[in-house]
Design a protein around this motif. Structure first.
Motif, PDB file in Angstrom:
ATOM      1  N   VAL A 490       0.821  -1.219   0.000  1.00 39.69           N
ATOM      2  CA  VAL A 490       0.000   0.000   0.000  1.00 39.69           C
ATOM      3  C   VAL A 490       0.854   1.268   0.000  1.00 39.69           C
ATOM      4  O   VAL A 490       0.369   2.355  -0.359  1.00 39.69           O
ATOM      5  N   MET A 491       2.147   1.137   0.344  1.00 41.51           N
ATOM      6  CA  MET A 491       3.031   2.315   0.288  1.00 41.51           C
ATOM      7  C   MET A 491       3.124   2.883  -1.120  1.00 41.51           C
ATOM      8  O   MET A 491       3.594   4.008  -1.321  1.00 41.51           O
ATOM      9  N   ALA A 492       2.692   2.108  -2.114  1.00 39.98           N
ATOM     10  CA  ALA A 492       2.701   2.589  -3.500  1.00 39.98           C
ATOM     11  C   ALA A 492       1.853   3.848  -3.661  1.00 39.98           C
ATOM     12  O   ALA A 492       2.065   4.626  -4.595  1.00 39.98           O
ATOM     13  N   LEU A 493       0.892   4.055  -2.768  1.00 38.21           N
ATOM     14  CA  LEU A 493       0.102   5.278  -2.828  1.00 38.21           C
ATOM     15  C   LEU A 493       0.943   6.499  -2.464  1.00 38.21           C
ATOM     16  O   LEU A 493       0.625   7.621  -2.858  1.00 38.21           O
ATOM     17  N   LEU A 494       2.010   6.269  -1.709  1.00 34.97           N
ATOM     18  CA  LEU A 494       2.910   7.347  -1.308  1.00 34.97           C
ATOM     19  C   LEU A 494       4.181   7.371  -2.151  1.00 34.97           C
ATOM     20  O   LEU A 494       4.584   8.416  -2.673  1.00 34.97           O
ATOM     21  N   ARG A 495       4.819   6.190  -2.280  1.00 31.57           N
ATOM     22  CA  ARG A 495       6.082   6.143  -3.007  1.00 31.57           C
ATOM     23  C   ARG A 495       6.350   4.712  -3.463  1.00 31.57           C
ATOM     24  O   ARG A 495       5.844   3.751  -2.880  1.00 31.57           O
ATOM     25  N   LEU A 496       7.147   4.607  -4.521  1.00 29.43           N
ATOM     26  CA  LEU A 496       7.563   3.302  -5.032  1.00 29.43           C
ATOM     27  C   LEU A 496       9.071   3.301  -5.237  1.00 29.43           C
ATOM     28  O   LEU A 496       9.664   4.307  -5.644  1.00 29.43           O
ATOM     29  N   TRP A 497       9.670   2.156  -4.987  1.00 30.79           N
ATOM     30  CA  TRP A 497      11.101   1.983  -5.207  1.00 30.79           C
ATOM     31  C   TRP A 497      11.309   1.588  -6.665  1.00 30.79           C
ATOM     32  O   TRP A 497      10.911   0.521  -7.093  1.00 30.79           O
ATOM     33  N   PRO A 542       7.518   4.382   5.904  1.00 31.21           N
ATOM     34  CA  PRO A 542       7.707   5.649   6.609  1.00 31.21           C
ATOM     35  C   PRO A 542       6.531   5.936   7.542  1.00 31.21           C
ATOM     36  O   PRO A 542       5.390   5.570   7.259  1.00 31.21           O
ATOM     37  N   GLU A 543       6.820   6.584   8.650  1.00 27.70           N
ATOM     38  CA  GLU A 543       5.777   6.877   9.638  1.00 27.70           C
ATOM     39  C   GLU A 543       4.665   7.730   9.040  1.00 27.70           C
ATOM     40  O   GLU A 543       3.508   7.602   9.414  1.00 27.70           O
ATOM     41  N   GLU A 544       5.018   8.605   8.103  1.00 24.67           N
ATOM     42  CA  GLU A 544       4.017   9.519   7.552  1.00 24.67           C
ATOM     43  C   GLU A 544       2.869   8.787   6.874  1.00 24.67           C
ATOM     44  O   GLU A 544       1.722   9.236   6.922  1.00 24.67           O
ATOM     45  N   ILE A 545       3.152   7.629   6.252  1.00 24.85           N
ATOM     46  CA  ILE A 545       2.077   6.914   5.571  1.00 24.85           C
ATOM     47  C   ILE A 545       1.221   6.138   6.563  1.00 24.85           C
ATOM     48  O   ILE A 545       0.019   5.985   6.373  1.00 24.85           O
ATOM     49  N   LYS A 546       1.819   5.670   7.658  1.00 19.69           N
ATOM     50  CA  LYS A 546       1.042   4.907   8.649  1.00 19.69           C
ATOM     51  C   LYS A 546      -0.077   5.747   9.233  1.00 19.69           C
ATOM     52  O   LYS A 546      -1.230   5.318   9.286  1.00 19.69           O
ATOM     53  N   SER A 547       0.262   6.944   9.665  1.00 16.09           N
ATOM     54  CA  SER A 547      -0.763   7.810  10.253  1.00 16.09           C
ATOM     55  C   SER A 547      -1.762   8.269   9.200  1.00 16.09           C
ATOM     56  O   SER A 547      -2.964   8.359   9.455  1.00 16.09           O
ATOM     57  N   LYS A 548      -1.273   8.523   7.990  1.00 15.49           N
ATOM     58  CA  LYS A 548      -2.163   8.978   6.917  1.00 15.49           C
ATOM     59  C   LYS A 548      -3.172   7.897   6.534  1.00 15.49           C
ATOM     60  O   LYS A 548      -4.356   8.176   6.318  1.00 15.49           O
ATOM     61  N   LEU A 549      -2.703   6.659   6.451  1.00 18.06           N
ATOM     62  CA  LEU A 549      -3.604   5.549   6.142  1.00 18.06           C
ATOM     63  C   LEU A 549      -4.665   5.395   7.224  1.00 18.06           C
ATOM     64  O   LEU A 549      -5.848   5.191   6.928  1.00 18.06           O
TER      65      LEU A 549
END
Length: 734
Positions: A490-497, A542-549
């Motif tokens: 789901v981090m793909a909504l924020l960033r992808l490697w 990253p912590e930023e995506i956890k809280s955002k989700l």
């Protein structure tokens, strides 16, 4: 080449320079990697003058576009739009006209200079000014078209305006504090007395019905996206051809109208056909080639029957079929053409694994040669449209079983993070994808060397220019005939490697995506489909995506073996977030038996996954320590019998330990608990080993018991009852 311009581009295009790795340590992306990523986005980083020209042209295009392509707002926000106009027009009267999905039209007149001037620029000696305009009228949720009209009514510019809810959908049961459990299964793994060597939608319906009677509230599936009928050994559900459409191989051929026709029965009754059918049922690993050959032969005969009786005449069935095709639009047509073309090329012995090796005239869906092929092979294309129609009907029938059983969630589907390089999805929209790069992961616990998944990423800028339609389509199609959607990675909504072709996975870099816009679209589709959303947030997060989700109502994904404190102890499941789905293992991990007996480490050694013996020795030591900590925790919570040994040296995996771990999880605080069917059956072989391709039969291992005999086993029925009771007790604690 390094320059301030490249540094600025890195920032503007969301290329990350620094990140925190999976072990909590600061990590840096090399300058070379950042340059390569910009290159994949189309920038001439090795030619400064050409790069300056590209950036200038992009800058000018932006200023000369009166409106942005798309804007996403939440229902609790005031709506502002930006308007860019030549200075000679800023005193004129304009109208903003919003055509809502409902057909209603909202209009508002304005004069630019009455708004807030936020920026200006000079392009070819013409000054442009940018104003911020507030929309005064309330706008309903949905996808709307906003037009900027001149005083004479001419349309100057258009944009998509998306109004989204504040968060994703939560079922009433979850809002009431209920805690539920369900089973996850790779659909192809299911054995049954009737299927044709692979789990099918009828098996799914039976599993839904049986598990619901025993207290389960959902059945979680692997991605069931369309793969490659003409290339059946490309069987990874996480490397699909199209994420919008279904894998025809899950069709129950015998359940389709026309199967009983004599012409079909004559084929099925052939000794060779029956012999192959017996073989694919009995073998322990799915033989995709043999299954596909059998199913396609029978399905082609069934299609002939239906085409003659219904689909070439003015019948209700044909009207339903045509309505399905019309609703599927170009995406469905494109997939059917791709499947027909790939089959045609394979039949002629030409390279056909994917569009990159097609004859040049066929490598572009919009080419004249493809248009000619469509006309010449219209019936074959219709056949593949027919398969998608039947698959949608059968999946919907399985979902209806869940609805009839009043399951809190029912079927939950899985959305893969991307499509493979040779996919139909890329073939039909190459402009969207960076085909010389691949999605992957930096080094982490699951992949110490990093991972390259062979899935070309979407270009964030092109996605924006396409008004997010590809993402809207993905969420919409994957929430159909289900009650929940699990988003892989789901981090793909924020960033992808991103990993550039030819580079090691560790040498990639992160590229950011418009996460707030994508989460808004996700929330809108979730509410429309009444679909709960689960985000697989493992790995480098990253912590930023956890809280955002969490704020957006997305359920976290908590795997017991990863929920470990600094002192080595395992957190009690009672400490997991309520808004989460807990599980013991995943499809990328060993089963409970495999973990306890270190079969995964043995397999890894056999397959050469560990560079040195020291690394393997460290893994064995760590596993031993972890098992002891798990045993301590289980005894400390009275989750296993008192008689069970407290020293891991003396304790092998057994039924009581296996079932004890599952009931231990059921007493936790997560709203959802997902348990793998193979752990119910105490299996030891994994379904997938990350980092392998042909070294291990990934995505093929079947269950060791037929579906008909699972819920007739008194021990499994008792396990289900224990899970239900534990979940009820956990609900009452709140």
């Amino acid at each position: 080449m390094t320059s301030p311009l490249i540094d600025k581009l890195v920032e503007l295009k969301g290329v990350e320079s620094n990140y925190i790795d999976a072990w909590g340590n600061p990590a840096t992306v090399s300058e070379q990697s950042k340059h390569k990523l910009l290159q994949e986005m189309g920038y001439s980083v090795d030619d400064e003058s050409q790069l300056e020209n590209q950036v200038e042209q992009e800058f000018q295009r932006n200023w000369m576009s009166p409106l942005n392509p798309v804007q996403v707002n939440r229902e609790n926000q005031e709506v502002y739009i930006t308007v860019r106009l030549p200075i000679e027009l800023v005193n004129d009267n304009f109208t903003v006209s919003i055509s809502c999905e409902s057909g209603d039209v909202i209009e508002q007149e304005f004069v630019p200079v009455d708004g807030d001037l936020i920026n200006s620029s000079v392009i070819d000696d013409v000054e442009f000014q940018e104003y911020l305009l507030q929309i005064n009228n309330p706008i309903p949720l949905g996808y709307h078209n906003l037009n900027l009209l001149a005083h004479d009514g001419d349309v100057i510019a258009s944009m998509r305006l998306i109004m989204a809810p504040t968060a994703c959908y939560h079922p009433e049961e979850m809002l009431d504090g209920q805690k539920v459990w369900g089973l996850s299964v790779q659909l192809y793994c299911l054995r049954s007395a009737k299927n044709w060597g692979i789990g099918d939608f009828s098996d799914l319906a039976q599993l839904v019905e049986s598990s619901a009677k025993n207290g389960a509230q959902f059945i979680g599936l692997n991605p069931i996206h369309a793969l490659y009928p003409a290339n059946p050994n490309a069987c990874s559900p996480y490397g699909p051809s199209s994420r919008r459409w279904l894998n025809f191989i899950y069709l129950d051929v015998t359940a389709i109208d026309g199967y009983q026709a004599q012409s079909v029965q004559d084929i099925v009754a052939e000794p060779e056909f029956q012999s192959s059918l017996t073989y694919v049922r009995d073998v322990d690993y799915v033989d995709y080639e043999a299954v596909t050959r059998l199913k396609l032969r029978a399905l082609e005969a069934i299609f002939e029957v239906q085409n003659d009786m219904y689909l070439s005449k003015n019948t209700k069935i044909n009207k339903a079929f045509k309505a399905f095709v019309a609703q599927g639009g170009e995406s469905l047509q494109m997939l059917a053409v791709y499947d027909a073309l790939q089959a045609h090329l394979a039949g002629e012995g030409k390279p056909s694994w994917g569009w990159p090796v097609f004859p040049k005239e066929y490598t572009d869906y919009q080419s004249p040669a493809v248009a000619k092929f469509k006309k010449a092979h219209a019936k074959k294309i219709k056949f593949f449209l027919f398969l998608q129609w039947q698959a949608a009907l059968q999946l919907d029938a399985a979902n209806k079983k869940a609805e009839d059983a009043n399951m809190a969630i029912g079927i939950y589907r899985d959305l893969a993070v991307g499509v493979s390089e040779g996919s139909a999805e890329i073939w039909g929209n190459k402009d969207l994808y960076c085909t010389n790069a691949s999605v992957g992961a930096p080094p982490d616990v699951l992949g110490p060397l990093g991972q390259n998944w062979g899935l070309p990423p979407m270009d964030p800028e092109k996605l924006y220019q396409q008004q997010y339609q590809p993402i809207i389509d993905l969420f919409d199609s994957n929430m159909k005939s289900s009650g929940a959607l699990r988003i892989d990675h789901v981090m793909a909504l924020l960033r992808l490697w991103w990993v550039v072709r030819g580079d090691d996975a560790k040498d990639g870099g992160y590229v950011y995506y418009p996460v707030d816009d994508l989460l808004g679209i996700l929330a809108l589709e979730s509410q429309r489909h009444k679909s709960l959303v689960i985000g697989e947030d493992l790995g480098t997060v990253p912590e930023e995506i956890k809280s955002k989700l969490a704020e957006n109502g997305v359920y976290s994904y908590r795997v017991f073996f990863f929920e470990q404190a600094e002192d080595g102890g395992f957190y009690s499941p009672s400490h997991y977030p309520v808004q989460s789905m807990a599980t013991l293992t995943t499809h990328d991990m060993p089963t409970l038996s495999g973990y306890w007996h270190c079969y995964d480490l043995e397999l890894g050694k056999e397959l050469g996954l560990y560079p040195t013996d020291d690394i393997l020795s460290t893994l064995y030591t760590s596993r031993h320590d972890n098992k002891q900590q798990i045993l301590n925790s289980l005894h400390g919570h009275y989750s296993i019998p008192e008689w069970m040994d407290r020293d891991v040296h003396h304790l092998s995996m057994n039924k009581d330990l296996n079932f004890g771990m599952q009931t231990h999880m059921a007493g936790g605080s997560s709203a959802l608990l997902s348990l793998q069917l193979e752990d119910w059956l105490q299996m030891d072989k994994p379904v997938n080993i990350p980092g392998t391709f042909n070294e291990y039969p990934n995505w093929k291992r079947k269950l060791n018991r037929e579906l008909e005999h699972i819920f007739t086993d008194p021990e499994l029925v008792q396990l289900a009852q224990n899970l239900t009771n534990a979940r009820l007790n956990a609900s009452n604690k709140d």
